[in-house]
Structures are given as C-alpha cells and as structure tokens.
Design a protein around this motif. Structure first.
Motif, PDB file in Angstrom:
ATOM      1  N   GLY A 129       0.878  -1.277   0.176  1.00 10.91           N
ATOM      2  CA  GLY A 129       0.130  -0.124  -0.108  1.00 10.91           C
ATOM      3  C   GLY A 129       0.934   1.196  -0.084  1.00 10.91           C
ATOM      4  N   VAL A 130       2.281   1.085  -0.270  1.00 10.24           N
ATOM      5  CA  VAL A 130       2.811   2.323  -0.354  1.00 10.24           C
ATOM      6  C   VAL A 130       2.466   3.041  -1.645  1.00 10.24           C
ATOM      7  CG1 VAL A 130       5.217   3.384  -0.817  1.00 10.24           C
ATOM      8  CG2 VAL A 130       5.003   1.164   0.666  1.00 10.24           C
ATOM      9  N   PRO A 131       2.214   4.725  -1.484  1.00 12.83           N
ATOM     10  CA  PRO A 131       1.884   5.365  -2.802  1.00 12.83           C
ATOM     11  C   PRO A 131       2.790   5.170  -3.642  1.00 12.83           C
ATOM     12  CG  PRO A 131       1.530   6.499  -0.483  1.00 12.83           C
ATOM     13  CD  PRO A 131       2.121   5.265  -0.186  1.00 12.83           C
ATOM     14  N   ALA A 132       2.371   5.306  -5.033  1.00 16.97           N
ATOM     15  CA  ALA A 132       3.145   4.947  -6.259  1.00 16.97           C
ATOM     16  C   ALA A 132       4.085   6.179  -6.468  1.00 16.97           C
ATOM     17  CB  ALA A 132       2.403   4.971  -7.506  1.00 16.97           C
ATOM     18  N   PHE A 133       3.703   7.461  -6.060  1.00 14.35           N
ATOM     19  CA  PHE A 133       4.569   8.433  -5.935  1.00 14.35           C
ATOM     20  C   PHE A 133       5.870   8.370  -5.300  1.00 14.35           C
ATOM     21  CE2 PHE A 133       6.086  12.830  -4.941  1.00 14.35           C
ATOM     22  CZ  PHE A 133       6.148  13.469  -6.220  1.00 14.35           C
ATOM     23  N   ILE A 134       5.703   7.853  -3.996  1.00 14.30           N
ATOM     24  CA  ILE A 134       6.739   7.959  -3.041  1.00 14.30           C
ATOM     25  C   ILE A 134       7.505   6.732  -3.323  1.00 14.30           C
ATOM     26  CG2 ILE A 134       7.370   7.493  -0.521  1.00 14.30           C
ATOM     27  CD1 ILE A 134       5.959  10.254  -1.310  1.00 14.30           C
ATOM     28  N   LEU A 135       6.855   5.491  -3.712  1.00  8.96           N
ATOM     29  CA  LEU A 135       7.675   4.230  -4.029  1.00  8.96           C
ATOM     30  C   LEU A 135       8.530   4.484  -5.460  1.00  8.96           C
ATOM     31  CD1 LEU A 135       7.997   1.314  -4.011  1.00  8.96           C
ATOM     32  CD2 LEU A 135       6.171   1.016  -5.225  1.00  8.96           C
ATOM     33  N   THR A 136       8.246   5.243  -6.139  1.00 15.69           N
ATOM     34  CA  THR A 136       8.960   5.329  -7.534  1.00 15.69           C
ATOM     35  C   THR A 136       9.746   6.342  -7.501  1.00 15.69           C
ATOM     36  OG1 THR A 136       7.008   6.625  -8.724  1.00 15.69           O
ATOM     37  CG2 THR A 136       7.185   4.263  -9.174  1.00 15.69           C
ATOM     38  N   LEU A 137       9.650   7.590  -6.527  1.00 15.15           N
ATOM     39  CA  LEU A 137      10.525   8.197  -6.109  1.00 15.15           C
ATOM     40  C   LEU A 137      11.778   7.666  -5.597  1.00 15.15           C
ATOM     41  CD1 LEU A 137      11.445  11.220  -6.161  1.00 15.15           C
ATOM     42  CD2 LEU A 137      10.022  11.597  -3.864  1.00 15.15           C
ATOM     43  N   ALA A 138      11.593   6.862  -4.629  1.00 11.92           N
ATOM     44  CA  ALA A 138      12.712   6.167  -3.996  1.00 11.92           C
ATOM     45  C   ALA A 138      13.353   5.406  -5.089  1.00 11.92           C
ATOM     46  CB  ALA A 138      12.148   5.211  -2.857  1.00 11.92           C
ATOM     47  N   GLY A 139      12.548   4.886  -6.076  1.00 13.77           N
ATOM     48  CA  GLY A 139      13.312   3.912  -7.013  1.00 13.77           C
ATOM     49  C   GLY A 139      14.109   4.875  -7.988  1.00 13.77           C
ATOM     50  N   LEU A 140      13.681   5.881  -8.279  1.00 14.58           N
ATOM     51  CA  LEU A 140      14.412   6.857  -8.990  1.00 14.58           C
ATOM     52  C   LEU A 140      15.616   7.174  -8.388  1.00 14.58           C
ATOM     53  CD1 LEU A 140      13.399  10.474 -10.405  1.00 14.58           C
ATOM     54  CD2 LEU A 140      15.206  10.036  -9.297  1.00 14.58           C
ATOM     55  N   ILE A 141      15.812   7.473  -7.128  1.00 14.11           N
ATOM     56  CA  ILE A 141      17.140   7.552  -6.580  1.00 14.11           C
ATOM     57  C   ILE A 141      17.890   6.301  -6.337  1.00 14.11           C
ATOM     58  CG2 ILE A 141      18.276   8.400  -4.306  1.00 14.11           C
ATOM     59  CD1 ILE A 141      15.687  10.206  -3.979  1.00 14.11           C
ATOM     60  N   GLY A 142      17.206   5.413  -5.974  1.00 18.99           N
ATOM     61  CA  GLY A 142      18.015   4.000  -5.465  1.00 18.99           C
ATOM     62  C   GLY A 142      18.445   3.366  -6.757  1.00 18.99           C
ATOM     63  N   TRP A 143      17.636   3.508  -7.845  1.00 20.90           N
ATOM     64  CA  TRP A 143      18.125   2.647  -9.189  1.00 20.90           C
ATOM     65  C   TRP A 143      19.087   3.469  -9.733  1.00 20.90           C
ATOM     66  CZ3 TRP A 143      16.982  -1.885  -7.978  1.00 20.90           C
ATOM     67  CH2 TRP A 143      15.607  -2.095  -7.569  1.00 20.90           C
ATOM     68  N   GLN A 144      19.396   4.646  -9.810  1.00 16.15           N
ATOM     69  CA  GLN A 144      20.444   5.678 -10.273  1.00 16.15           C
ATOM     70  C   GLN A 144      21.636   5.323  -9.375  1.00 16.15           C
ATOM     71  OE1 GLN A 144      19.766  10.001  -9.947  1.00 16.15           O
ATOM     72  NE2 GLN A 144      20.815  10.160 -11.972  1.00 16.15           N
ATOM     73  N   GLY A 145      21.676   5.191  -8.137  1.00 14.82           N
ATOM     74  CA  GLY A 145      22.765   5.052  -7.244  1.00 14.82           C
ATOM     75  C   GLY A 145      23.363   3.493  -7.754  1.00 14.82           C
ATOM     76  N   LEU A 146      22.507   2.489  -7.954  1.00 19.20           N
ATOM     77  CA  LEU A 146      22.952   1.393  -8.329  1.00 19.20           C
ATOM     78  C   LEU A 146      23.591   1.339  -9.788  1.00 19.20           C
ATOM     79  CD1 LEU A 146      23.117  -2.021  -8.044  1.00 19.20           C
ATOM     80  CD2 LEU A 146      20.909  -2.043  -8.914  1.00 19.20           C
TER      81      LEU A 146
END
Length: 396
Positions: free
Chosen positions: A129-146
């Motif tokens: 139930g994590v909001p898509a905006f927050i979830l994919t914002l975290a993904g934006l940062i995390g996947w760029q770091g990877l």
C-alpha cells in the motif's frame, strides 16, 4: 441511406467534442501549427534528413512513454522510468562489452532485469500500500545509485559501432520494407475493426458505418505511405522507429481487444467498481508496473544504441520528464481510465518537433524547456476542462 451514413460520423464527432471527448484533435492541430512555424523559420525542418533524425531521436523516450501511459491509465505515476532505463542499459553493456555475452542475450537479460524491477515496484505498491509517487521516487534515487555503482570507475562504456547493440538505432531499411509493413498494419487494423463491428452488431449494439471504417483505413494507408516515402529519400526507414511504432500498435491492441486491457481501464476508471466486478486489482496493478519498467528498459537500450555508449548520465536529465510529458500531451488523462498508447507517439512527436525545431534555430535549452513546459500545461488544462465537460454532460 448513404446520406445518413455520411452524416452520422460527423454527428458522432460533434457529440464527442461537445461532451469533452476531444481525442487526438488538439495534438494533431498543434503538430500542424508547430510544423508550419518551424518550416517557415527554417526550410530544413520538413526535409527528409531532418525528419529521419527526428524519428530516431524520439524512439527511445517514446518507448518509455508507452509504459508511462499504462501507469497513468491506472491513475498512478512512475517516477523511476528514467533511472530504470539507465540502469538496465548499463547492465546490458557490461554483459555484452565486458563479459562477452552475445548481444541478443544481453538485450533480453536487460529487458528481463527491467521487468523484475517493475515486479518489485508492483508488489510493494499493491501489497504494502505504499503510494506510487513515493515508491517510484525512491526507485528513481535508488536505481540511479545502483547504476553508478555497477559502472564504477569506468564512468563511460562505449559500444562497438558495427552490429550487435549498435544496430538497434542505426539500421535503416529500404522503402519497400516500409510499404509492406504499412500494408500489413492497415490490413490488420481494418480486419480488427470489421470483426469488432460484426460482434457489436450480433450483440445488438450500435455500430460504426462501414464507409467510415474504410475511410479511416484509407487515411492511415496514405499517412504510412507518405511517411515511408519521405524517410526513403534519406537513409530509409529506421529500425528504432519500427520498434517504437510496433510497440505502440501492439500495446494498443492489447488494451482495446483483450480482457487484460479492459481491466486496466476498469481499475483506472473506478477501482471499487472494478473490485466488486471480480477483477483482481492487485494483479492488474503489478502487471502494469512490470510492463512499465520493461518498456523503460527497451527505451534505455535504444538510447544507448543511438549514442554508442552508456555513462553515468544515461537515463537522467529530462528523460523522465519528457516521457511523462509525452503521455500527457498526447491525450492520456492524469485522472486515470482514459487514454491510448498512441498518446506516446503523438506526444513525443510534439516534444521532439519543438526540441528539433529549436535546435535548427540555434535556440538555447532554456527556451526549449519553457516552450515544452507551456505545451505540457496546455495539455493538462485541456484534459481538466474536457473532464469537467464530461462530468457536466453526465449529470445532465
């Protein structure tokens, strides 16, 4: 009888416009205006060479925009598509260039990697139930770091100029191939619409006049033949454009002609009604996020192929914003339940034409960003007004 058949399409069009169903009309009008303005300012804008370059330039971000369209149909957003495209492209190049994997296997592995990322997003969104905006914002940062991590000290990894991955965005086919594919597309479209018309008639539902279907098919054929003829005057039909256009057509057929596609529209239109109708909402959401990230991976591969390299900036900059803007400018609603994958094509044509025209006029990036922002704002305003008109007509 023929008079009624001729008048009815125009009556349907007037009724749709009055009810707020503008469809692609604003985008097509905008494209005509953009082409006229830039052609008058620089006679090279509509040249075969420039249009061929434009087709190659928009393909990578356009494929990402297809995935964004699917997420928007749910009434959600995915802010990670740019980072996913850069990360999967980096993984592909490492597998192919550094580890020696065959190009086809490296490409398939990269797309599968993107799908797994989408599966992670979908599971967290649908189950936790994590909001898509927050979830994919975290993904934006995390996947760029990877991405930065796996590139390491290399920073940039170049792709061989001949064959393999480089062929995705640097292969051109003679016009005969374009004409043949165009004929297949038109025939498939016509047969599909006639079959749907027959099913609606058997069910006692209202159908479109056969003449209207034939006219649409003829216009589509003229458009495809014209585009192929123009591109044939330069290097031919780009493979990257065929990939982009093919994915648009296939995805649209899935949305319009399959149960899965109808479920996406149902969930985006009214999630509670969809749930009461027996639709597995969580499964639909997870599937859409998987597809979105897979499309982002394909877009990243096309971008890497066009630039012959992957670096720490791949997938960053305005890639994400252009993918989202293309979907919205093309006519996909931000409120969910309404849109088409052709929005990705139309929207990217608008963004690409503006950017390309500004480059021909030697305008700075600041001007391009302001104009693109203005076009995006206009698209959102039109969407909001048409939605208000639909609600008003529904209450009436």
């Amino acid at each position: 009888m023929s008079s009624i058949g001729l008048q009815r399409p125009f009556g349907d069009l007037r009724r749709k416009i009055k009810g707020g169903e503008l469809g692609p009309i604003p985008v097509v009008v905008g494209l005509i205006i953009i082409a006229a303005v830039f052609q008058s300012a620089n006679g090279q804008f509509l040249s075969a060479q420039n249009l061929s370059n434009l087709a190659v330039q928009i393909a990578s971000t356009g494929v990402m925009a297809i995935g964004v369209v699917l997420v928007l149909l749910l009434g959600e957003i995915d802010l990670s598509v740019g980072s996913v495209s850069g990360l999967t492209a980096a993984a592909m190049v490492i597998l192919n260039v550094q580890l020696g994997w065959p190009a086809a296997i490296a490409i398939a592995a990269a797309v599968a990697f993107g799908a797994v990322i989408g599966l992670v997003h979908g599971l967290i969104f649908a189950k936790a139930g994590v909001p898509a905006f927050i979830l994919t914002l975290a993904g934006l940062i995390g996947w760029q770091g990877l991405q930065l991590f796996i590139l390491g000290n290399h920073g940039t990894i170049n792709i061989p100029y001949q064959g393999g991955i480089a062929s995705l965005a640097n292969t051109f086919y003679p016009p005969a191939v374009g004409y043949a594919l165009g004929a297949v597309v038109v025939a498939t479209h016509l047969l599909s619409t006639i079959k749907q018309r027959q099913r609606r008639r058997e069910a006692g539902l209202r159908t479109q006049p056969l003449l209207q279907l034939l006219v649409r098919a003829a216009l589509l054929l003229v458009l495809l033949v014209g585009v192929t003829a123009v591109l044939g005057k330069w290097r031919g039909v780009p493979l990257s454009l065929l990939i982009f256009g093919g994915l648009v057509v296939i995805t649209d057929l899935v949305l319009r002609r399959t149960r899965f596609g109808r479920r996406i529209f149902a969930v985006g239109g009214n999630i509670e009604a969809a749930r009461r109708a027996g639709i597995n909402v969580a499964r639909v959401r997870i599937s859409v996020f998987v597809l979105c990230s897979a499309f982002a991976a394909v877009g990243g591969l096309l971008a890497a192929s066009r630039l012959f390299a992957v670096n720490q900036q791949s997938g960053s900059g305005d890639v994400l914003l252009n993918a989202i803007a293309a979907a919205v400018i093309g006519g996909t609603s931000l409120f969910g339940g309404r849109g088409s994958t052709y929005s990705a094509l139309l929207g990217m044509l608008v963004i690409g034409a503006v950017s390309n025209g500004m480059d021909l006029l030697n305008q700075v990036s600041s001007v391009k960003f302001m104009i693109t922002g203005a076009v995006l704002l206009a698209a959102v305003v039109i969407d909001s007004l048409s939605r208000r008109n639909r609600n008003a007509s529904g209450r009436a």
